[in-house]
Scaffold this active site. Structure first.
Site, PDB file in Angstrom:
ATOM      1  CB  SER A  54      -0.132  -8.249  -1.218  1.00  0.00           C
ATOM      2  OG  SER A  54      -0.921  -9.087  -0.391  1.00  0.00           O
TER       3      SER A  54
ATOM      4  CD  GLU B 245     -11.358   5.104   1.718  1.00  0.00           C
ATOM      5  OE1 GLU B 245     -10.666   4.113   1.413  1.00  0.00           O
ATOM      6  OE2 GLU B 245     -11.307   6.176   1.094  1.00  0.00           O
TER       7      GLU B 245
ATOM      8  CE  LYS C  91      -4.492  -1.565   1.449  1.00  0.00           C
ATOM      9  NZ  LYS C  91      -4.298  -2.993   1.809  1.00  0.00           N
TER      10      LYS C  91
END
Ligand SMILES: *Cc1c(COP(=O)(O)O)cnc(C)c1O
Length: 408
Positions: free
Chosen positions: A391, A121, A99
């Site tokens: 990931s 968010e 991310k």
């Protein structure tokens, strides 16, 4: 290693209106349209500017720790007795997941646009932590909307965000979870659009977000394609990645999309199984999933007969979302990518297998991709290669796993 980390030359898509075939687009209130136009223009300028690439790749090298390596999973491959399994190690990126790639890219863009107030968010808090981290680094103000139910469930991430200097804003409307937090963030953006940048966490939302997030995550595939050829002398027979909103998967797939011999495989959350209806397998359960609009984009959406958005379930918070990035819907329609699922139980099993055989504790999301490699490798010849995107790392999931295995 390639100097240009943002690949924008692999496809003409999306088109000028933000469509990937019949998916994507921009379904938002009129008041947000000018903000999206401004963002689209600023992004186009940024990626045409070598200075922007240089700044981003400098941060990737010196802060995120890129390039992340690929690791040959020798013991896992031997145990499976078929294809050789390689892992792209996004778990080794700073903050322990992919991310950060997107948060830094959008953060630099916000700075360039002169917007110093960042909103985001978050559901489980992973995107919130990634964003708060990047904003601390860049010196930008960070406000994260989070449902009050999620705040209660995810205390360590709430604490992390606060420590990183972000404000966490509790959302008390609706079911007080992710989708309500998204609605609140949108409302904030409409009100404060002059000063505020909305940092979206996956390859979702109205154009240009799905394209932009893909481009910022494309570094995964650009690196991996070069690394796998250097290590094995060939391209992989298949690339495998888990699909929540779809950003880590599209980031890996992007660089391989013209390599027709390389299969692209996305793995969704099968939860407690398709029959249970407690899952987030948007492409597998076409009884309750069909094209529709959610959060500004047209894609597959899990909905009841009246079009009400369904509650989803996955053991991994990052895959627990009722829609999926529009480019995945398109790649599936083209039959360029193939989508399958792993259940909670299969992911938990893969979580333990990878830990024991390779000394790598994967995120539960990533464990879904590992589960598919475990199914597939034994059916493939020994000289074939599977590339799995890891990931993220699993430290964040230890409580969940302890509680669930305790139950079993
Ligand atoms: C958030 C997250 C995901 C799911 O998001 P995508 O946009 O589908 O990549 C997968 N893995 C990890 C570790 C995550 O934190």
């Amino acid at each position: 290693m390639a100097e240009l980390y943002i690949r924008t030359d692999m496809t003409d898509l999306p088109d000028a209106r933000g469509y990937f075939g019949e998916f994507g687009g921009r379904f938002v209130p009129e008041t947000i349209m000018p903000a999206l136009d401004e963002l689209e223009r600023a992004y186009a300028e940024a990626i045409a500017d070598p200075q922007f690439h240089a700044e981003l790749s400098h941060l990737q090298r010196t802060y995120t720790g890129r390039p992340t390596p690929i690791t040959y999973a020798r013991r896992l491959s031997e145990a499976l007795g078929g294809a050789q399994v390689y892992l792209k190690r996004e778990d080794l990126a700073h903050t322990g997941a992919h991310k950060i790639n997107n948060a830094l890219g959008q953060g630099l863009l916000a700075k360039r646009m002169g917007k110093r107030r960042i909103i985001a968010e978050t559901g489980a808090g992973q995107h919130g932590v990634g964003t708060a981290t990047a904003m601390a680094l860049l010196g930008l103000e960070c406000h994260v909307y989070m449902g009050s139910v999620d705040i209660r469930r995810q205390q360590p991430n709430v604490f992390r965000m606060k420590l990183l200097g972000a404000e966490v804003i509790p959302v008390e409307s609706g079911s007080r979870t992710l989708k309500d937090a998204i609605n609140e963030a949108m409302r904030d953006w409409v009100t404060n659009v002059e000063t505020t940048f909305y940092l979206l966490g996956s390859a979702l939302g109205p154009h240009p977000y799905p394209m932009m997030v893909r481009d910022f995550q494309s570094v995964i595939g650009v690196e991996a394609r070069e690394q796998i050829q250097a290590q094995t002398g060939q391209l992989p027979d298949a690339c495998i990645a888990c699909v929540g909103g779809g950003s880590n998967a599209i980031g890996l797939f992007h660089a391989f999309r013209d390599d027709d011999a390389t299969e692209l495989i996305g793995v969704e959350a099968g939860g407690r199984g398709i029959e249970s209806k407690e899952h987030a397998a948007r492409f597998a359960d076409l009884d309750i999933s069909r094209p529709g609009i959610l959060h500004g984009t047209r894609s597959y959406v899990m909905q009841d007969d009246d079009g009400q958005i369904m509650e989803t379930h996955s053991i991994s918070a990052g895959l627990d979302y009722p829609s999926v990035g529009p480019e995945h819907a398109h790649l599936r329609r083209l039959e360029r990518a193939y989508y399958t699922l792993a259940t909670d139980e299969e992911a938990l099993e893969a979580f333990q297998v990878l830990s024991k055989l390779e000394g790598i504790i994967p995120a539960l999301e990533s464990a879904h991709a590992v589960a598919e490699a475990i199914k597939r490798a034994p059916t493939m010849p020994r000289d074939s290669v599977l590339l799995v995107n890891l990931s993220g790392r699993g430290d964040k999931d230890l409580d969940t796993v302890i509680n669930t295995l305790g139950d079993l």
